[in-house]
Each structure stands twice: as C-alpha cells, then as structure tokens.
Design a protein around this motif. Structure first.
Motif, PDB file in Angstrom:
ATOM      1  N   VAL A  64       0.971  -1.125   0.012  1.00 44.43           N
ATOM      2  CA  VAL A  64       0.085  -0.059  -0.118  1.00 44.43           C
ATOM      3  C   VAL A  64       0.865   1.290   0.043  1.00 44.43           C
ATOM      4  N   GLN A  65       1.929   1.151   0.673  1.00 44.88           N
ATOM      5  CA  GLN A  65       2.963   2.240   0.976  1.00 44.88           C
ATOM      6  C   GLN A  65       3.532   2.731  -0.633  1.00 44.88           C
ATOM      7  N   GLU A  66       3.666   1.599  -1.182  1.00 40.53           N
ATOM      8  CA  GLU A  66       4.518   1.776  -2.589  1.00 40.53           C
ATOM      9  C   GLU A  66       3.514   2.496  -3.566  1.00 40.53           C
ATOM     10  N   VAL A  67       2.431   1.889  -3.400  1.00 43.87           N
ATOM     11  CA  VAL A  67       1.170   2.620  -4.277  1.00 43.87           C
ATOM     12  C   VAL A  67       0.831   3.836  -3.959  1.00 43.87           C
ATOM     13  N   VAL A  68       0.664   4.176  -2.722  1.00 45.50           N
ATOM     14  CA  VAL A  68       0.350   5.631  -2.241  1.00 45.50           C
ATOM     15  C   VAL A  68       1.475   6.417  -2.392  1.00 45.50           C
ATOM     16  N   LYS A  69       2.569   6.016  -2.134  1.00 44.01           N
ATOM     17  CA  LYS A  69       3.858   7.066  -2.061  1.00 44.01           C
ATOM     18  C   LYS A  69       5.013   6.245  -2.830  1.00 44.01           C
ATOM     19  N   PRO A  70       4.879   6.087  -3.864  1.00 44.62           N
ATOM     20  CA  PRO A  70       6.016   5.277  -4.781  1.00 44.62           C
ATOM     21  C   PRO A  70       7.363   5.946  -4.608  1.00 44.62           C
ATOM     22  N   ASP A  71       7.328   7.195  -4.323  1.00 43.66           N
ATOM     23  CA  ASP A  71       8.676   7.914  -4.166  1.00 43.66           C
ATOM     24  C   ASP A  71       9.429   7.717  -2.854  1.00 43.66           C
ATOM     25  N   VAL A  72       8.630   6.989  -1.960  1.00 41.18           N
ATOM     26  CA  VAL A  72       9.289   6.628  -0.518  1.00 41.18           C
ATOM     27  C   VAL A  72       9.867   5.163  -0.790  1.00 41.18           C
ATOM     28  N   TYR A  73      10.984   5.028  -0.686  1.00 47.35           N
ATOM     29  CA  TYR A  73      11.513   3.480  -0.590  1.00 47.35           C
ATOM     30  C   TYR A  73      11.172   2.882   0.867  1.00 47.35           C
ATOM     31  N   PHE A  74      10.304   1.538   0.692  1.00 44.81           N
ATOM     32  CA  PHE A  74      10.150   1.274   1.938  1.00 44.81           C
ATOM     33  C   PHE A  74      10.928   0.949   3.156  1.00 44.81           C
ATOM     34  N   TYR A  75      12.074   0.809   2.582  1.00 47.81           N
ATOM     35  CA  TYR A  75      13.191   0.254   3.379  1.00 47.81           C
ATOM     36  C   TYR A  75      13.597   1.464   4.221  1.00 47.81           C
ATOM     37  N   GLU A  76      13.285   2.881   3.713  1.00 46.85           N
ATOM     38  CA  GLU A  76      13.735   4.104   4.790  1.00 46.85           C
ATOM     39  C   GLU A  76      12.368   4.617   4.760  1.00 46.85           C
ATOM     40  N   ALA A  77      11.215   3.950   4.871  1.00 45.52           N
ATOM     41  CA  ALA A  77       9.811   4.802   5.486  1.00 45.52           C
ATOM     42  C   ALA A  77       9.788   4.977   6.794  1.00 45.52           C
ATOM     43  N   GLY A  78      10.630   4.197   7.572  1.00 42.98           N
ATOM     44  CA  GLY A  78      10.548   4.801   8.983  1.00 42.98           C
ATOM     45  C   GLY A  78      11.180   5.684   9.411  1.00 42.98           C
ATOM     46  N   LEU A  79      12.330   6.272   8.656  1.00 41.29           N
ATOM     47  CA  LEU A  79      13.108   7.310   8.931  1.00 41.29           C
ATOM     48  C   LEU A  79      12.171   8.698   9.375  1.00 41.29           C
ATOM     49  N   GLY A 107      12.566   7.783  22.292  1.00 43.21           N
ATOM     50  CA  GLY A 107      11.474   7.736  23.002  1.00 43.21           C
ATOM     51  C   GLY A 107      10.378   6.767  22.450  1.00 43.21           C
ATOM     52  N   LEU A 108      10.182   6.847  21.314  1.00 41.18           N
ATOM     53  CA  LEU A 108       9.045   6.203  20.464  1.00 41.18           C
ATOM     54  C   LEU A 108       9.468   4.700  20.683  1.00 41.18           C
ATOM     55  N   LEU A 109      10.598   4.495  20.326  1.00 43.35           N
ATOM     56  CA  LEU A 109      11.078   3.017  20.246  1.00 43.35           C
ATOM     57  C   LEU A 109      10.906   2.291  21.788  1.00 43.35           C
ATOM     58  N   ALA A 110      11.292   3.210  22.850  1.00 43.33           N
ATOM     59  CA  ALA A 110      11.398   2.784  24.172  1.00 43.33           C
ATOM     60  C   ALA A 110       9.810   2.391  24.444  1.00 43.33           C
ATOM     61  N   TRP A 111       8.830   3.347  24.157  1.00 48.38           N
ATOM     62  CA  TRP A 111       7.418   3.142  24.583  1.00 48.38           C
ATOM     63  C   TRP A 111       6.921   1.788  23.625  1.00 48.38           C
ATOM     64  N   GLU A 112       7.273   1.628  22.305  1.00 43.08           N
ATOM     65  CA  GLU A 112       6.972   0.819  21.599  1.00 43.08           C
ATOM     66  C   GLU A 112       7.532  -0.601  22.369  1.00 43.08           C
ATOM     67  N   PHE A 113       8.550  -0.780  22.888  1.00 44.62           N
ATOM     68  CA  PHE A 113       9.058  -1.770  23.641  1.00 44.62           C
ATOM     69  C   PHE A 113       8.585  -2.079  24.801  1.00 44.62           C
ATOM     70  N   ILE A 114       8.100  -1.168  25.673  1.00 44.65           N
ATOM     71  CA  ILE A 114       7.418  -1.401  26.919  1.00 44.65           C
ATOM     72  C   ILE A 114       6.076  -1.959  26.708  1.00 44.65           C
ATOM     73  N   LEU A 115       5.386  -1.299  25.782  1.00 45.94           N
ATOM     74  CA  LEU A 115       3.875  -1.823  25.152  1.00 45.94           C
ATOM     75  C   LEU A 115       3.778  -3.084  24.816  1.00 45.94           C
ATOM     76  N   MET A 116       4.784  -3.290  23.703  1.00 45.02           N
ATOM     77  CA  MET A 116       4.880  -4.942  23.026  1.00 45.02           C
ATOM     78  C   MET A 116       5.487  -5.894  24.281  1.00 45.02           C
ATOM     79  N   HIS A 117       6.138  -5.452  25.295  1.00 46.08           N
ATOM     80  CA  HIS A 117       6.577  -6.242  26.265  1.00 46.08           C
ATOM     81  C   HIS A 117       5.409  -6.847  27.160  1.00 46.08           C
ATOM     82  N   TRP A 118       4.584  -5.820  27.359  1.00 46.30           N
ATOM     83  CA  TRP A 118       3.421  -6.121  28.186  1.00 46.30           C
ATOM     84  C   TRP A 118       2.413  -7.078  27.511  1.00 46.30           C
ATOM     85  N   VAL A 119       2.147  -6.743  26.253  1.00 46.26           N
ATOM     86  CA  VAL A 119       1.348  -7.544  25.721  1.00 46.26           C
ATOM     87  C   VAL A 119       1.877  -9.165  25.463  1.00 46.26           C
TER      88      VAL A 119
END
Length: 257
Positions: free
Chosen positions: A90-105, A120-132
C-alpha cells in the motif's frame, strides 16, 4: 455347547465394531491432506491443528507443550507478516517516491511525527509490546486467565480457543461459522506472507527497490533483472544516522556493501 454359541454371538458385534472403527481411522488418515503425496505424518501431528499437513522434519513438535507454544508463535508472526506485506504494498502504491526500507526514518514520516523523538518512541513501543507479550504468555500458561480487561474490570472476551479471541475482536461473528476452515485459511495466508516479507527484504537489499518497482524491472528485462544476477549484491549502507544515533546495518546474505 449352547453357552459357547451364546458367548460367541455376544462377542461378535464387538469385534466387528472394533474393526469398523479401525477402518474409519485408516480411511480418515488416507483422506487427510499432507504436504506431499505418499508421505507419512509424525504420530504427534494428528491433523487437529489448522494447517497441519504433517510437515515437521526436525521433530520440533514432538513435545506437546512446545507444540502449543510454537503454534501461538506462528500465529503471531503470520499476522504481523500479513500486516507488513499489506503495508509495504500500500505504501509503495500511495507514495511510490518513498523507498519502503527507509519509510521509518523521521524525514519520511507523515506530520506530526517528523519531529518525534525516535528513541522515546522505540522505548514506548518496547514497553507496550513487552506488556502484550507477557499477557500472551500468561494466557498460554493458564488459558483464559487474561480474558478480563486489567483496567476496566468486568469487560471480558469469550476467547473460545487460545489465539482466537471472540467478542469485540470478532465483530462480524466469523467464529460462529466454520471456524476450522477460517483458521486454515488464515494460517496458509500467514505462511505465504512470511515468505513474501522475507522476499521483499532480500530483494530490497539486493536491488535497492521496493517489491512493485523490482517486479516492474524484472518484467521489463527478465534475463537482466533476476535472482541469479542480483544474488550477493548488497545496496544497504554500513550504517544510518537517526537523530544523532548511528545504527549499524547489514545484509541477510554476504555481499559487497
């Protein structure tokens, strides 16, 4: 003599019944779908699990306790893979100019996330995923023990089978139909998605392109753009700098970076 004849008459149906049951079992085993014609499934894979086609060359499922956990792990990986594959396409169809390997930058994220602190975002993701994951482990150890909302008490999900919660997670009521058939379809699509995502990553590392762009390049020149030509090539840089944090990168196969 009469007593012997009576005894024989009484026992004959039982023998016939046992033979009939054996015939049913043999016929059911013969009708079972296996991963290849003529193969014999291990004794511990009885076809009870959705998507069980008797494939376990390493014998990982011989321990029934481990088999239950492997199934739950497969389900989670399959569902994440299906989301990941759909997201990449979906990302490549909607925004083909953004390479999916770099979409998270940060610079490629939509507003207002461009200025978010990635650490901070990665820290929160780690905490929440660990809880789940801890909650999922608790459900595995004691099935049904985490069905109740830990914050809003009284709210529960029926969870008829481990890994398949109902209630609000099944708003269309699919679980009330042929659940085994739906489970089989899900796990088959999930397995395909796991293979597809690995293919996306390897392809991106070798060509520096997303799956649709790589497919287009292959179709335009099948003999010049294929796995034999690209294997061993690595377009991934040695590292990437994200908000002052230097993150080392590598390819999944040896190659010239």
């Amino acid at each position: 003599m009469a007593a012997l004849m009576q005894k024989s008459a009484l026992t004959r149906p039982a023998v016939s019944s046992r033979a009939g049951r054996r015939a049913v079992v043999v016929r059911a085993a013969a009708d079972r779908k296996l991963w290849a014609p003529g193969v014999v499934a291990p004794d511990y894979l009885k076809g009870e699990l959705a998507g069980d086609y008797g494939w376990d060359p390493l014998g990982l499922g011989a321990d029934p306790v481990a088999l239950r956990w492997y199934r739950q792990s497969e389900l989670v990986h399959a569902r994440w893979a299906m989301l990941g594959v759909a997201g990449v396409l979906v990302q490549e169809v909607v925004k083909p100019d953004v390479y999916f390997y770099e979409a998270g930058l940060p610079q490629n994220l939509p507003e207002p996330f461009t200025n978010v602190n990635m650490g901070g975002l990665l820290a929160w993701e780690f905490i929440l995923m660990h809880w789940v994951e801890v909650r999922r482990w608790q459900d595995y150890k004691n099935f049904g023990s985490v069905n109740e909302d830990p914050i809003f008490k009284g709210n529960k999900v029926p969870n008829p089978e481990m890994g398949y919660p109902g209630g609000i997670f099944d708003p269309l009521g699919f679980s009330k139909g042929n659940l085994k058939e739906l489970q089989t379809k899900e796990i088959k699509n999930g397995r395909l998605a796991m293979i597809a995502y690995i293919g996306f990553v390897l392809q991106a590392q070798a060509t520096g392109k997303g799956p649709l762009a790589a497919l287009s390049a292959h179709l335009s020149n099948p003999f010049g753009n294929n796995i034999l030509k690209n294997i061993g090539t690595c377009t991934v840089p040695h590292s990437v700098n994200v908000q002052g944090l230097e993150i080392p990168l590598t390819c999944l196969w040896p190659g010239q970076q």
